[in-house]
Design a protein around this motif. Structure first.
Motif, PDB file in Angstrom:
ATOM      1  N   GLY A   7       0.834  -1.190   0.000  1.00 54.59           N
ATOM      2  CA  GLY A   7       0.000   0.000   0.000  1.00 54.59           C
ATOM      3  C   GLY A   7       0.871   1.243   0.000  1.00 54.59           C
ATOM      4  O   GLY A   7       1.944   1.257   0.619  1.00 54.59           O
ATOM      5  N   PHE A   8       0.426   2.276  -0.678  1.00 52.57           N
ATOM      6  CA  PHE A   8       1.184   3.527  -0.759  1.00 52.57           C
ATOM      7  C   PHE A   8       0.276   4.706  -0.417  1.00 52.57           C
ATOM      8  O   PHE A   8      -0.780   4.893  -1.027  1.00 52.57           O
ATOM      9  CB  PHE A   8       1.780   3.717  -2.157  1.00 52.57           C
ATOM     10  CG  PHE A   8       2.902   2.770  -2.461  1.00 52.57           C
ATOM     11  CD1 PHE A   8       4.222   3.151  -2.264  1.00 52.57           C
ATOM     12  CD2 PHE A   8       2.636   1.483  -2.917  1.00 52.57           C
ATOM     13  CE1 PHE A   8       5.258   2.266  -2.515  1.00 52.57           C
ATOM     14  CE2 PHE A   8       3.664   0.591  -3.170  1.00 52.57           C
ATOM     15  CZ  PHE A   8       4.990   0.982  -2.969  1.00 52.57           C
ATOM     16  N   ILE A   9       0.716   5.476   0.566  1.00 52.90           N
ATOM     17  CA  ILE A   9       0.053   6.735   0.898  1.00 52.90           C
ATOM     18  C   ILE A   9       0.935   7.833   0.307  1.00 52.90           C
ATOM     19  O   ILE A   9       1.976   8.177   0.855  1.00 52.90           O
ATOM     20  CB  ILE A   9      -0.080   6.934   2.423  1.00 52.90           C
ATOM     21  CG1 ILE A   9      -0.699   5.706   3.083  1.00 52.90           C
ATOM     22  CG2 ILE A   9      -0.845   8.219   2.721  1.00 52.90           C
ATOM     23  CD1 ILE A   9      -2.173   5.573   2.950  1.00 52.90           C
ATOM     24  N   GLY A  10       0.563   8.340  -0.846  1.00 54.63           N
ATOM     25  CA  GLY A  10       1.393   9.311  -1.549  1.00 54.63           C
ATOM     26  C   GLY A  10       2.083   8.670  -2.738  1.00 54.63           C
ATOM     27  O   GLY A  10       2.650   7.571  -2.621  1.00 54.63           O
ATOM     28  N   LEU A  11       2.021   9.352  -3.880  1.00 48.98           N
ATOM     29  CA  LEU A  11       2.634   8.822  -5.105  1.00 48.98           C
ATOM     30  C   LEU A  11       3.491   9.895  -5.776  1.00 48.98           C
ATOM     31  O   LEU A  11       3.352  10.155  -6.965  1.00 48.98           O
ATOM     32  CB  LEU A  11       1.548   8.337  -6.080  1.00 48.98           C
ATOM     33  CG  LEU A  11       0.927   6.970  -5.819  1.00 48.98           C
ATOM     34  CD1 LEU A  11      -0.192   6.704  -6.820  1.00 48.98           C
ATOM     35  CD2 LEU A  11       1.973   5.862  -5.891  1.00 48.98           C
ATOM     36  N   PRO A  72       4.304  14.224   3.360  1.00 46.17           N
ATOM     37  CA  PRO A  72       5.051  14.980   4.380  1.00 46.17           C
ATOM     38  C   PRO A  72       4.801  14.420   5.772  1.00 46.17           C
ATOM     39  O   PRO A  72       3.760  13.796   6.040  1.00 46.17           O
ATOM     40  CB  PRO A  72       4.494  16.407   4.235  1.00 46.17           C
ATOM     41  CG  PRO A  72       4.090  16.489   2.797  1.00 46.17           C
ATOM     42  CD  PRO A  72       3.545  15.119   2.473  1.00 46.17           C
ATOM     43  N   VAL A  73       5.753  14.659   6.675  1.00 43.64           N
ATOM     44  CA  VAL A  73       5.748  14.018   7.995  1.00 43.64           C
ATOM     45  C   VAL A  73       4.422  14.193   8.736  1.00 43.64           C
ATOM     46  O   VAL A  73       3.860  13.217   9.250  1.00 43.64           O
ATOM     47  CB  VAL A  73       6.906  14.562   8.859  1.00 43.64           C
ATOM     48  CG1 VAL A  73       6.819  14.010  10.273  1.00 43.64           C
ATOM     49  CG2 VAL A  73       8.243  14.197   8.243  1.00 43.64           C
ATOM     50  N   GLU A  78      -0.914  11.652  10.625  1.00 45.93           N
ATOM     51  CA  GLU A  78      -2.381  11.580  10.583  1.00 45.93           C
ATOM     52  C   GLU A  78      -2.841  10.254   9.996  1.00 45.93           C
ATOM     53  O   GLU A  78      -3.807   9.646  10.478  1.00 45.93           O
ATOM     54  CB  GLU A  78      -2.923  12.749   9.765  1.00 45.93           C
ATOM     55  CG  GLU A  78      -2.675  14.121  10.396  1.00 45.93           C
ATOM     56  CD  GLU A  78      -3.052  15.264   9.465  1.00 45.93           C
ATOM     57  OE1 GLU A  78      -3.680  14.988   8.424  1.00 45.93           O
ATOM     58  OE2 GLU A  78      -2.714  16.426   9.779  1.00 45.93           O
ATOM     59  N   TYR A  79      -2.149   9.779   8.968  1.00 45.07           N
ATOM     60  CA  TYR A  79      -2.539   8.514   8.338  1.00 45.07           C
ATOM     61  C   TYR A  79      -2.240   7.329   9.252  1.00 45.07           C
ATOM     62  O   TYR A  79      -2.984   6.338   9.256  1.00 45.07           O
ATOM     63  CB  TYR A  79      -1.827   8.348   6.999  1.00 45.07           C
ATOM     64  CG  TYR A  79      -2.476   9.133   5.878  1.00 45.07           C
ATOM     65  CD1 TYR A  79      -3.770   8.815   5.454  1.00 45.07           C
ATOM     66  CD2 TYR A  79      -1.825  10.186   5.254  1.00 45.07           C
ATOM     67  CE1 TYR A  79      -4.384   9.527   4.441  1.00 45.07           C
ATOM     68  CE2 TYR A  79      -2.425  10.905   4.231  1.00 45.07           C
ATOM     69  CZ  TYR A  79      -3.705  10.583   3.828  1.00 45.07           C
ATOM     70  OH  TYR A  79      -4.325  11.288   2.826  1.00 45.07           O
ATOM     71  N   ILE A  80      -1.168   7.417  10.032  1.00 46.89           N
ATOM     72  CA  ILE A  80      -0.849   6.326  10.959  1.00 46.89           C
ATOM     73  C   ILE A  80      -1.991   6.139  11.956  1.00 46.89           C
ATOM     74  O   ILE A  80      -2.384   5.001  12.270  1.00 46.89           O
ATOM     75  CB  ILE A  80       0.480   6.605  11.695  1.00 46.89           C
ATOM     76  CG1 ILE A  80       1.655   6.564  10.714  1.00 46.89           C
ATOM     77  CG2 ILE A  80       0.707   5.572  12.800  1.00 46.89           C
ATOM     78  CD1 ILE A  80       2.958   7.058  11.303  1.00 46.89           C
ATOM     79  N   GLU A  81      -2.517   7.250  12.453  1.00 47.95           N
ATOM     80  CA  GLU A  81      -3.651   7.182  13.385  1.00 47.95           C
ATOM     81  C   GLU A  81      -4.829   6.446  12.742  1.00 47.95           C
ATOM     82  O   GLU A  81      -5.482   5.618  13.376  1.00 47.95           O
ATOM     83  CB  GLU A  81      -4.084   8.602  13.775  1.00 47.95           C
ATOM     84  CG  GLU A  81      -3.135   9.298  14.724  1.00 47.95           C
ATOM     85  CD  GLU A  81      -3.380   8.940  16.182  1.00 47.95           C
ATOM     86  OE1 GLU A  81      -4.134   7.969  16.431  1.00 47.95           O
ATOM     87  OE2 GLU A  81      -2.814   9.599  17.058  1.00 47.95           O
ATOM     88  N   ALA A 106       6.364   9.395  17.390  1.00 49.08           N
ATOM     89  CA  ALA A 106       4.920   9.213  17.226  1.00 49.08           C
ATOM     90  C   ALA A 106       4.544   7.730  17.257  1.00 49.08           C
ATOM     91  O   ALA A 106       3.542   7.342  17.877  1.00 49.08           O
ATOM     92  CB  ALA A 106       4.466   9.852  15.921  1.00 49.08           C
ATOM     93  N   ILE A 107       5.342   6.916  16.590  1.00 43.61           N
ATOM     94  CA  ILE A 107       5.096   5.467  16.576  1.00 43.61           C
ATOM     95  C   ILE A 107       5.177   4.907  17.991  1.00 43.61           C
ATOM     96  O   ILE A 107       4.353   4.065  18.400  1.00 43.61           O
ATOM     97  CB  ILE A 107       6.113   4.767  15.644  1.00 43.61           C
ATOM     98  CG1 ILE A 107       5.791   5.040  14.174  1.00 43.61           C
ATOM     99  CG2 ILE A 107       6.172   3.273  15.933  1.00 43.61           C
ATOM    100  CD1 ILE A 107       4.534   4.367  13.662  1.00 43.61           C
ATOM    101  N   ARG A 108       6.132   5.392  18.762  1.00 49.11           N
ATOM    102  CA  ARG A 108       6.276   4.948  20.155  1.00 49.11           C
ATOM    103  C   ARG A 108       5.044   5.358  20.972  1.00 49.11           C
ATOM    104  O   ARG A 108       4.510   4.558  21.758  1.00 49.11           O
ATOM    105  CB  ARG A 108       7.543   5.554  20.749  1.00 49.11           C
ATOM    106  CG  ARG A 108       7.911   5.016  22.141  1.00 49.11           C
ATOM    107  CD  ARG A 108       9.178   5.662  22.688  1.00 49.11           C
ATOM    108  NE  ARG A 108      10.276   5.512  21.758  1.00 49.11           N
ATOM    109  CZ  ARG A 108      10.894   6.518  21.143  1.00 49.11           C
ATOM    110  NH1 ARG A 108      10.508   7.753  21.365  1.00 49.11           N
ATOM    111  NH2 ARG A 108      11.889   6.287  20.317  1.00 49.11           N
TER     112      ARG A 108
END
Length: 365
Positions: A7-11, A72-73, A78-81, A106-108
């Motif tokens: 899966g790709f978020i951003g191309l 962008p970071v 936001e997408y990780i959430e 953020a992952i932590r």
């Protein structure tokens, strides 16, 4: 490898290049994507790169083995959430950003350390977007990998294998070491290049004399100033501490050479440039640490049709594989117009002998 879907978020340039490279090398792997511009998704679909012809929904990423975060970071966070409650237990999130500290933190905080492997392909261009992405952008580029302390070593190994299969050279670092290194070798040079361009712009006369005669070294050192201002705004904000540390050290270097010039310290000035030359020359010869040696040579080449093909034929007929080959467009500071990189020392040495046998002028590095 057991990878079935990505899966790709951003191309953009990097995400698009990973997609195109994967399609070239692993055509059986299915890929889906989501982009800020739905037209980009349609473009990727029309090129046969991805499965979806409109933007994928977050729920569509539930079956992905790897999800590449290529925005962008802040958008990535936001997408990780959103992905946290959707992705399957075995899924690995990864990103392609040039700063790793913020996303690791953020992952932590989200409790996703076992699902994350940071990534940074050390490649790119001042050009952006899917239309500038290529299926060879990753070829022989270092791809920094920053797993967490909770990432399963077997999972990291499989991810390394996948990245290596794309033609890149995976290199595992902890994220803090990565951010310090990139601040010095990438972020600081971009700041310096932009500052130098702005200095010349502000110092030029009404006839733009400096702009008119600017060439050679100036264009080489400032090429990266054409990169995306939005991207560099974000990098400076997210790697602020490390960049400021490097700027402090760099300012001291400038102050030191300024003092030597002021004092007409000929020996000190010469040592300043000699030290820089010796270290710069060593980059292509025998780097230490985890990066392997580069086997480069340069040779003179007459500007005529078939010149490069002739050299390639000579080497191929002697079972010598070329790793990289390219024209040096600015020869102000390089010997030889053609740069050839070989895979190993024996090939490097045989290439020199062969080319000299055919009366090419070869410069060893």
């Amino acid at each position: 490898m057991s990878i079935k879907q990505l899966g790709f978020i951003g191309l953009g340039l990097i995400g698009g290049s990973i997609v195109k490279t994967t399609k070239r090398i692993h055509p059986d792997i299915k890929m889906i994507a989501l982009s800020g511009h739905e037209s980009t998704v349609k473009q990727a679909y029309d090129q046969g790169l991805i499965e979806n012809d409109t933007n994928a929904c977050i729920e569509d990423f539930a079956d992905c083995d790897y999800i590449f975060l290529c925005t962008p970071v802040q958008q990535n966070l936001e997408y990780i959430e959103k992905l946290k409650g959707v992705m399957k237990d075995s899924c690995i999130l990864t990103d392609v950003g040039s700063v790793k500290g913020d996303i690791h933190q953020a992952i932590r905080n989200m409790g996703l350390e076992s699902h994350f492997i940071g990534g940074h392909p050390m490649t790119g261009s001042e050009k952006t977007g899917l239309s500038n992405a290529t299926a060879y952008l990753l070829e022989n580029a270092y791809y920094i990998i920053t797993p967490t302390t909770q990432t399963d070593p077997a999972v990291v190994s499989e991810f390394n294998e996948f990245i290596g299969s794309l033609g890149a050279i995976p290199l595992v670092l902890d994220y803090d070491s990565h951010d310090a290194a990139t601040a010095a070798i990438s972020h600081l040079p971009h700041v310096i290049a932009a500052a130098l361009v702005n200095f010349v712009k502000d110092s030029d006369d009404p006839d733009e004399t400096m702009k008119t005669i600017a060439a050679g070294g100036f264009k080489d050192i400032t090429r990266i100033a054409s990169s995306s201002p939005v991207m560099w705004e974000e990098i400076c904000m997210t790697n602020k501490e490390k960049i400021l540390q490097m700027l402090d050290v760099y300012e001291k270097q400038l102050s030191d050479i300024r003092s030597k010039i002021t004092d007409a310290d000929a020996s000190g000035i010469r040592n300043f440039f000699q030290s820089a030359k010796d270290y710069r020359d060593s980059l292509a010869v025998a780097p230490k640490g985890p990066i392997k040696t580069v086997f480069e040579l340069y040779c003179d080449l007459i500007d005529e049709a078939g010149g490069i093909a002739t050299i390639a034929t000579i080497l191929a007929s002697n079972n010598l594989s070329i790793k990289n080959i390219g024209i040096i467009h600015n020869r102000e500071f390089e010997d030889g117009v053609l740069k050839i990189e070989m895979y190993d020392q024996p090939s490097y040495e045989r290439t020199i002998v062969l080319l000299r046998k055919y009366h090419y002028t070869v410069y060893e590095r």
